[in-house]
Design a protein around this motif. Structure first.
Motif, PDB file in Angstrom:
ATOM      1  N   THR A 151      27.562  37.856  38.842  1.00 16.81           N
ATOM      2  CA  THR A 151      26.931  37.659  40.765  1.00 16.81           C
ATOM      3  C   THR A 151      27.633  38.017  41.354  1.00 16.81           C
ATOM      4  O   THR A 151      27.145  38.274  42.123  1.00 16.81           O
ATOM      5  CB  THR A 151      26.871  35.920  40.462  1.00 16.81           C
ATOM      6  N   ASN A 152      28.882  37.937  41.617  1.00 20.09           N
ATOM      7  CA  ASN A 152      30.182  39.246  42.096  1.00 20.09           C
ATOM      8  C   ASN A 152      30.574  40.362  42.037  1.00 20.09           C
ATOM      9  O   ASN A 152      31.285  40.666  41.151  1.00 20.09           O
ATOM     10  CB  ASN A 152      31.194  37.902  42.010  1.00 20.09           C
ATOM     11  N   GLU A 153      28.895  41.815  42.758  1.00 21.42           N
ATOM     12  CA  GLU A 153      29.236  42.784  42.372  1.00 21.42           C
ATOM     13  C   GLU A 153      30.859  43.392  43.068  1.00 21.42           C
ATOM     14  O   GLU A 153      31.263  43.780  41.940  1.00 21.42           O
ATOM     15  CB  GLU A 153      28.341  42.997  42.949  1.00 21.42           C
ATOM     16  N   THR A 154      30.691  42.692  43.483  1.00 20.39           N
ATOM     17  CA  THR A 154      32.195  43.293  44.840  1.00 20.39           C
ATOM     18  C   THR A 154      33.499  43.184  43.858  1.00 20.39           C
ATOM     19  O   THR A 154      34.234  43.882  43.330  1.00 20.39           O
ATOM     20  CB  THR A 154      32.594  42.861  45.743  1.00 20.39           C
ATOM     21  N   LEU A 155      33.218  42.247  43.004  1.00 21.98           N
ATOM     22  CA  LEU A 155      34.299  41.731  42.065  1.00 21.98           C
ATOM     23  C   LEU A 155      34.331  42.144  41.181  1.00 21.98           C
ATOM     24  O   LEU A 155      35.405  42.961  40.250  1.00 21.98           O
ATOM     25  CB  LEU A 155      34.106  40.201  41.447  1.00 21.98           C
ATOM     26  N   ILE A 156      33.288  42.488  40.141  1.00 23.11           N
ATOM     27  CA  ILE A 156      33.618  43.763  39.593  1.00 23.11           C
ATOM     28  C   ILE A 156      33.400  45.009  39.087  1.00 23.11           C
ATOM     29  O   ILE A 156      34.497  45.587  38.875  1.00 23.11           O
ATOM     30  CB  ILE A 156      32.080  43.452  38.630  1.00 23.11           C
ATOM     31  N   LEU A 157      33.356  45.840  40.327  1.00 18.82           N
ATOM     32  CA  LEU A 157      33.541  46.922  40.550  1.00 18.82           C
ATOM     33  C   LEU A 157      35.095  46.900  41.121  1.00 18.82           C
ATOM     34  O   LEU A 157      36.341  47.470  40.605  1.00 18.82           O
ATOM     35  CB  LEU A 157      33.327  47.169  42.128  1.00 18.82           C
ATOM     36  N   ASP A 158      35.904  45.907  41.840  1.00 21.16           N
ATOM     37  CA  ASP A 158      37.229  46.034  41.852  1.00 21.16           C
ATOM     38  C   ASP A 158      38.011  45.950  40.565  1.00 21.16           C
ATOM     39  O   ASP A 158      38.501  46.540  40.282  1.00 21.16           O
ATOM     40  CB  ASP A 158      37.266  44.831  42.702  1.00 21.16           C
ATOM     41  N   LEU A 159      37.826  45.054  39.936  1.00 25.11           N
ATOM     42  CA  LEU A 159      38.546  44.535  38.012  1.00 25.11           C
ATOM     43  C   LEU A 159      37.963  45.780  37.589  1.00 25.11           C
ATOM     44  O   LEU A 159      39.177  46.179  36.772  1.00 25.11           O
ATOM     45  CB  LEU A 159      37.635  43.346  37.657  1.00 25.11           C
ATOM     46  N   LEU A 160      36.547  46.340  37.727  1.00 28.58           N
ATOM     47  CA  LEU A 160      36.869  47.971  36.694  1.00 28.58           C
ATOM     48  C   LEU A 160      37.742  48.923  37.317  1.00 28.58           C
ATOM     49  O   LEU A 160      38.745  49.072  37.266  1.00 28.58           O
ATOM     50  CB  LEU A 160      35.227  48.180  37.298  1.00 28.58           C
ATOM     51  N   ASN A 161      37.630  49.100  38.530  1.00 27.50           N
ATOM     52  CA  ASN A 161      38.843  50.105  39.201  1.00 27.50           C
ATOM     53  C   ASN A 161      40.016  49.629  39.372  1.00 27.50           C
ATOM     54  O   ASN A 161      40.858  50.533  39.350  1.00 27.50           O
ATOM     55  CB  ASN A 161      38.503  50.002  40.728  1.00 27.50           C
ATOM     56  N   GLU A 162      39.952  48.398  38.947  1.00 27.86           N
ATOM     57  CA  GLU A 162      41.643  48.139  39.232  1.00 27.86           C
ATOM     58  C   GLU A 162      42.309  48.007  37.376  1.00 27.86           C
ATOM     59  O   GLU A 162      43.012  49.191  37.119  1.00 27.86           O
ATOM     60  CB  GLU A 162      41.562  46.820  38.995  1.00 27.86           C
ATOM     61  N   SER A 163      41.087  47.890  36.541  1.00 27.72           N
ATOM     62  CA  SER A 163      41.725  48.453  35.503  1.00 27.72           C
ATOM     63  C   SER A 163      41.460  49.941  34.637  1.00 27.72           C
ATOM     64  O   SER A 163      42.764  50.599  34.133  1.00 27.72           O
ATOM     65  CB  SER A 163      40.707  47.757  34.597  1.00 27.72           C
ATOM     66  N   TYR A 164      41.122  50.602  35.659  1.00 25.40           N
ATOM     67  CA  TYR A 164      41.181  52.004  35.246  1.00 25.40           C
ATOM     68  C   TYR A 164      42.380  52.568  36.106  1.00 25.40           C
ATOM     69  O   TYR A 164      43.261  53.872  35.328  1.00 25.40           O
ATOM     70  CB  TYR A 164      39.504  52.408  36.530  1.00 25.40           C
ATOM     71  N   ASP A 165      42.605  52.175  37.191  1.00 27.05           N
ATOM     72  CA  ASP A 165      44.152  52.382  37.510  1.00 27.05           C
ATOM     73  C   ASP A 165      45.187  51.926  37.050  1.00 27.05           C
ATOM     74  O   ASP A 165      46.177  52.699  36.295  1.00 27.05           O
ATOM     75  CB  ASP A 165      44.099  52.191  39.547  1.00 27.05           C
ATOM     76  N   TYR A 166      45.350  51.396  36.272  1.00 24.11           N
ATOM     77  CA  TYR A 166      45.981  50.804  35.451  1.00 24.11           C
ATOM     78  C   TYR A 166      46.083  51.548  34.152  1.00 24.11           C
ATOM     79  O   TYR A 166      47.853  51.615  33.779  1.00 24.11           O
ATOM     80  CB  TYR A 166      46.219  49.300  34.996  1.00 24.11           C
ATOM     81  N   PHE A 167      44.835  51.722  33.345  1.00 27.06           N
ATOM     82  CA  PHE A 167      45.041  52.884  32.277  1.00 27.06           C
ATOM     83  C   PHE A 167      45.010  53.944  32.686  1.00 27.06           C
ATOM     84  O   PHE A 167      46.139  55.087  31.483  1.00 27.06           O
ATOM     85  CB  PHE A 167      43.998  52.187  31.728  1.00 27.06           C
ATOM     86  N   ASN A 168      45.565  54.266  33.941  1.00 30.58           N
ATOM     87  CA  ASN A 168      45.774  55.995  34.300  1.00 30.58           C
ATOM     88  C   ASN A 168      47.282  56.036  34.838  1.00 30.58           C
ATOM     89  O   ASN A 168      48.156  57.063  34.779  1.00 30.58           O
ATOM     90  CB  ASN A 168      45.249  56.196  35.408  1.00 30.58           C
ATOM     91  N   SER A 169      47.937  54.935  34.835  1.00 35.83           N
ATOM     92  CA  SER A 169      49.534  54.360  35.307  1.00 35.83           C
ATOM     93  C   SER A 169      50.339  54.531  33.765  1.00 35.83           C
ATOM     94  O   SER A 169      50.997  54.803  34.465  1.00 35.83           O
ATOM     95  CB  SER A 169      49.664  53.295  36.416  1.00 35.83           C
TER      96      SER A 169
END
Length: 111
Positions: free
Chosen positions: A85-103
């Protein structure tokens, strides 16, 4: 339920301009040779992190391991109904995960 969850997942991923949703029967996102989010057949969303972040998020979000087709998915957390129900949280988590796996070093087995 699954179709509704797929639309929700797609709406999240669409708002993340750096990656796309892949897969027709098993929707997922991937970068650098690593799958980092997945919608399973039970309409459950999982997002993947390092082991340390996964452990932190288990406590922070009162969630648990994520399973797909009966298998525990390494590094993933189950995205709870409350989290969805918290779109901002999900977007933050998706981007955090993306950044981690690119690092980290590319997964050569998946290229």
């Amino acid at each position: 339920m699954w179709e509704e969850r797929l639309k929700l997942y797609d709406s999240f991923v669409t708002k993340c301009a750096r990656f796309d949703r892949l897969g027709k029967t098993m929707p997922y996102t991937s970068t650098n040779g690593y799958m980092f989010s997945l919608l399973n057949k039970n309409a459950e969303l999982g997002i993947r992190f390092s082991k340390e972040v996964q452990e932190t998020y288990f406590k922070k979000f009162d969630t648990t391991i994520y399973k797909s087709y009966g298998a525990v998915m390494k590094g993933y957390i189950l995205i709870t109904e409350a989290m969805l129900t918290n779109e901002t949280l999900i977007l933050d988590l998706l981007n955090e995960s993306y950044d981690y796996f690119n690092s980290i070093e590319p997964n050569k087995h998946k290229k």
